[in-house]
Scaffold this motif. Sequence first.
Motif, PDB file in Angstrom:
ATOM      1  N   HIS A   2     -26.369 -15.571  54.740  1.00 43.40           N
ATOM      2  CA  HIS A   2     -24.849 -16.153  54.888  1.00 43.40           C
ATOM      3  C   HIS A   2     -25.104 -17.308  55.749  1.00 43.40           C
ATOM      4  N   LEU A   3     -24.203 -18.183  55.070  1.00 47.39           N
ATOM      5  CA  LEU A   3     -24.208 -19.694  55.731  1.00 47.39           C
ATOM      6  C   LEU A   3     -25.481 -20.327  56.136  1.00 47.39           C
ATOM      7  N   VAL A   4     -26.340 -19.995  54.995  1.00 45.55           N
ATOM      8  CA  VAL A   4     -27.740 -20.561  55.144  1.00 45.55           C
ATOM      9  C   VAL A   4     -27.890 -22.154  55.221  1.00 45.55           C
ATOM     10  N   GLU A   5     -27.008 -22.704  54.294  1.00 48.30           N
ATOM     11  CA  GLU A   5     -26.829 -24.265  54.100  1.00 48.30           C
ATOM     12  C   GLU A   5     -26.535 -24.836  55.769  1.00 48.30           C
ATOM     13  N   LEU A   6     -25.526 -24.131  56.236  1.00 44.60           N
ATOM     14  CA  LEU A   6     -25.167 -24.748  57.591  1.00 44.60           C
ATOM     15  C   LEU A   6     -26.463 -24.516  58.717  1.00 44.60           C
ATOM     16  N   ARG A   7     -26.928 -23.158  58.620  1.00 42.65           N
ATOM     17  CA  ARG A   7     -28.115 -22.941  59.509  1.00 42.65           C
ATOM     18  C   ARG A   7     -29.100 -23.895  59.380  1.00 42.65           C
TER      19      ARG A   7
ATOM     20  N   GLN B  48     -12.902 -28.350  58.338  1.00 38.60           N
ATOM     21  CA  GLN B  48     -13.260 -27.172  58.253  1.00 38.60           C
ATOM     22  C   GLN B  48     -14.883 -26.726  58.499  1.00 38.60           C
ATOM     23  N   VAL B  49     -15.563 -27.748  58.394  1.00 41.54           N
ATOM     24  CA  VAL B  49     -16.951 -27.398  59.060  1.00 41.54           C
ATOM     25  C   VAL B  49     -16.845 -27.236  60.426  1.00 41.54           C
ATOM     26  N   GLN B  50     -16.000 -28.108  61.043  1.00 40.76           N
ATOM     27  CA  GLN B  50     -16.039 -28.032  62.495  1.00 40.76           C
ATOM     28  C   GLN B  50     -15.459 -26.682  63.018  1.00 40.76           C
ATOM     29  N   ASP B  51     -14.380 -26.259  62.058  1.00 36.43           N
ATOM     30  CA  ASP B  51     -13.840 -24.831  62.617  1.00 36.43           C
ATOM     31  C   ASP B  51     -14.744 -23.742  62.237  1.00 36.43           C
ATOM     32  N   LEU B  52     -15.604 -23.973  61.345  1.00 36.66           N
ATOM     33  CA  LEU B  52     -16.690 -22.724  61.117  1.00 36.66           C
ATOM     34  C   LEU B  52     -17.761 -22.716  62.179  1.00 36.66           C
ATOM     35  N   LEU B  53     -18.122 -24.027  62.659  1.00 35.07           N
ATOM     36  CA  LEU B  53     -18.993 -24.029  63.782  1.00 35.07           C
ATOM     37  C   LEU B  53     -18.250 -23.444  65.128  1.00 35.07           C
TER      38      LEU B  53
ATOM     39  N   LEU C 229     -22.503 -22.258  66.990  1.00 36.89           N
ATOM     40  CA  LEU C 229     -22.126 -23.474  67.802  1.00 36.89           C
ATOM     41  C   LEU C 229     -23.007 -23.590  69.327  1.00 36.89           C
ATOM     42  N   TYR C 230     -22.964 -22.102  69.717  1.00 38.86           N
ATOM     43  CA  TYR C 230     -23.472 -22.115  71.312  1.00 38.86           C
ATOM     44  C   TYR C 230     -25.162 -22.011  70.695  1.00 38.86           C
ATOM     45  N   ARG C 231     -25.550 -21.638  69.779  1.00 36.76           N
ATOM     46  CA  ARG C 231     -27.115 -21.367  69.636  1.00 36.76           C
ATOM     47  C   ARG C 231     -27.894 -22.820  69.321  1.00 36.76           C
ATOM     48  N   ALA C 232     -26.951 -23.489  68.332  1.00 34.89           N
ATOM     49  CA  ALA C 232     -27.733 -24.582  67.861  1.00 34.89           C
ATOM     50  C   ALA C 232     -28.136 -25.646  68.717  1.00 34.89           C
ATOM     51  N   SER C 233     -29.184 -26.643  68.377  1.00 34.56           N
ATOM     52  CA  SER C 233     -29.575 -27.528  69.360  1.00 34.56           C
ATOM     53  C   SER C 233     -28.621 -28.692  69.366  1.00 34.56           C
ATOM     54  N   TYR C 234     -28.818 -29.652  70.267  1.00 38.73           N
ATOM     55  CA  TYR C 234     -27.915 -30.775  70.476  1.00 38.73           C
ATOM     56  C   TYR C 234     -28.129 -31.847  69.185  1.00 38.73           C
ATOM     57  N   GLU C 235     -29.328 -31.803  68.499  1.00 42.27           N
ATOM     58  CA  GLU C 235     -29.395 -32.513  67.322  1.00 42.27           C
ATOM     59  C   GLU C 235     -28.797 -32.020  66.337  1.00 42.27           C
ATOM     60  N   GLY C 236     -28.858 -30.356  66.130  1.00 44.09           N
ATOM     61  CA  GLY C 236     -28.266 -29.783  65.064  1.00 44.09           C
ATOM     62  C   GLY C 236     -26.756 -29.816  64.970  1.00 44.09           C
TER      63      GLY C 236
ATOM     64  N   GLN D 142     -21.677 -32.384  62.841  1.00 47.87           N
ATOM     65  CA  GLN D 142     -20.430 -33.062  63.277  1.00 47.87           C
ATOM     66  C   GLN D 142     -20.246 -34.313  62.346  1.00 47.87           C
ATOM     67  N   GLN D 143     -21.356 -34.757  61.775  1.00 45.43           N
ATOM     68  CA  GLN D 143     -21.373 -35.972  60.967  1.00 45.43           C
ATOM     69  C   GLN D 143     -21.131 -35.808  59.489  1.00 45.43           C
ATOM     70  N   LEU D 144     -21.235 -34.374  59.102  1.00 39.64           N
ATOM     71  CA  LEU D 144     -20.753 -33.906  57.834  1.00 39.64           C
ATOM     72  C   LEU D 144     -19.624 -34.244  57.258  1.00 39.64           C
ATOM     73  N   GLU D 145     -19.475 -34.593  56.284  1.00 37.96           N
ATOM     74  CA  GLU D 145     -17.928 -34.862  55.531  1.00 37.96           C
ATOM     75  C   GLU D 145     -17.440 -33.897  54.804  1.00 37.96           C
ATOM     76  N   LYS D 146     -18.410 -33.091  54.222  1.00 34.57           N
ATOM     77  CA  LYS D 146     -18.105 -31.915  53.303  1.00 34.57           C
ATOM     78  C   LYS D 146     -19.379 -31.094  53.311  1.00 34.57           C
ATOM     79  N   LEU D 147     -19.201 -29.787  52.896  1.00 36.45           N
ATOM     80  CA  LEU D 147     -20.135 -28.841  52.891  1.00 36.45           C
ATOM     81  C   LEU D 147     -19.973 -27.981  51.787  1.00 36.45           C
ATOM     82  N   ASP D 148     -21.069 -27.629  50.946  1.00 38.80           N
ATOM     83  CA  ASP D 148     -20.879 -26.344  50.083  1.00 38.80           C
ATOM     84  C   ASP D 148     -21.761 -24.970  50.567  1.00 38.80           C
TER      85      ASP D 148
END
Length: 298
Positions: free
Chosen positions: A203-208, A250-255, A261-268, A273-279
């Motif tokens: 689930h959401l592996v591309e974002l992870r 929508q990417v930001q809303d999903l995060l 959002l609270y588990r990810a690293s700062y770099e992550g 936040q730089q993504l314009e779109k995501l599948d």
Amino acid sequence: MAKFTPAAHLICPLDQQPLALDGGSLKCLGGHSFDIAKQGYVNLLPVQKKKSKDPGDSKEMIQARQRFLQAGLYQPISDQLNQLVSQQLDASGNKSVTILDAGCGEGYYLSRLATENKLIEKTQVDQKKVELLGVDISKWGVQAATKYQLPITWIVGTNAQLPVEPGSVDLIICMFGFWQPEWFARVLKPGGKVILAESGVDHLVELREIIYKEVHRKNIPELKGIAEEGFKLIDQQQLEFRPATLNKEQVQDLLVMTPHLYRASYEGKQSAQQLEKLDLTAQVVFRVLEFNPQPDNV
């Protein structure tokens, strides 16, 4: 003031006595009173059950989830839930049914169940009396749920002590929520069902993969202790689909709406936040449990 829909089997969270509607409040014989909020819900979460000043999802998380869900991005999950509920209701044949959403959040899944499965219409024409309750520990979630303006009983409460009479619920749905078998065993009727929805391993592996240095593919949680509480797994189904391409907002809303959002690293987070779109891949596992307690558990 919005209309409050009273349910038949509500109990006081302080002394477990039945609650009755009295003017603009719910009251028990022990003298405890709980005011109906102007939005049309009731807060039955005792202060001593709060682990923080503002427990549950924050206002920001709820608003993000509202936008994301209303865009229809998770509609297949809702559709699958509706189909499973319909199957269970058809199998039960009961004329009077109480359905409780444990961890209802902003009310998307329960409200869509009510309208798409025509549960409200069934009640109105007296084919089947259906009582719908949504419980969440987040007041922001419950406040948002009232905006659907449906005859659903919305309650601020905790799954650990659901404010309904023992043996009064036919079906519990728990969508990505926190639960324990004993919590649900207290309130279900014998033969009652639980429908659980949980994230699959992909689930959401591309974002992870973007926000974590290393992705851990965890299996869905084991159903520990269910047999001791009288539960049996009777069905398990996996749903996998690809939502429409997410835009930047929508990417930001999903995060924001997930724990990522609270588990990810700062770099992550910066990368996301730089993504314009995501599948994305959405993968959800549904499990249906049946409750048939042993005589010594009743």
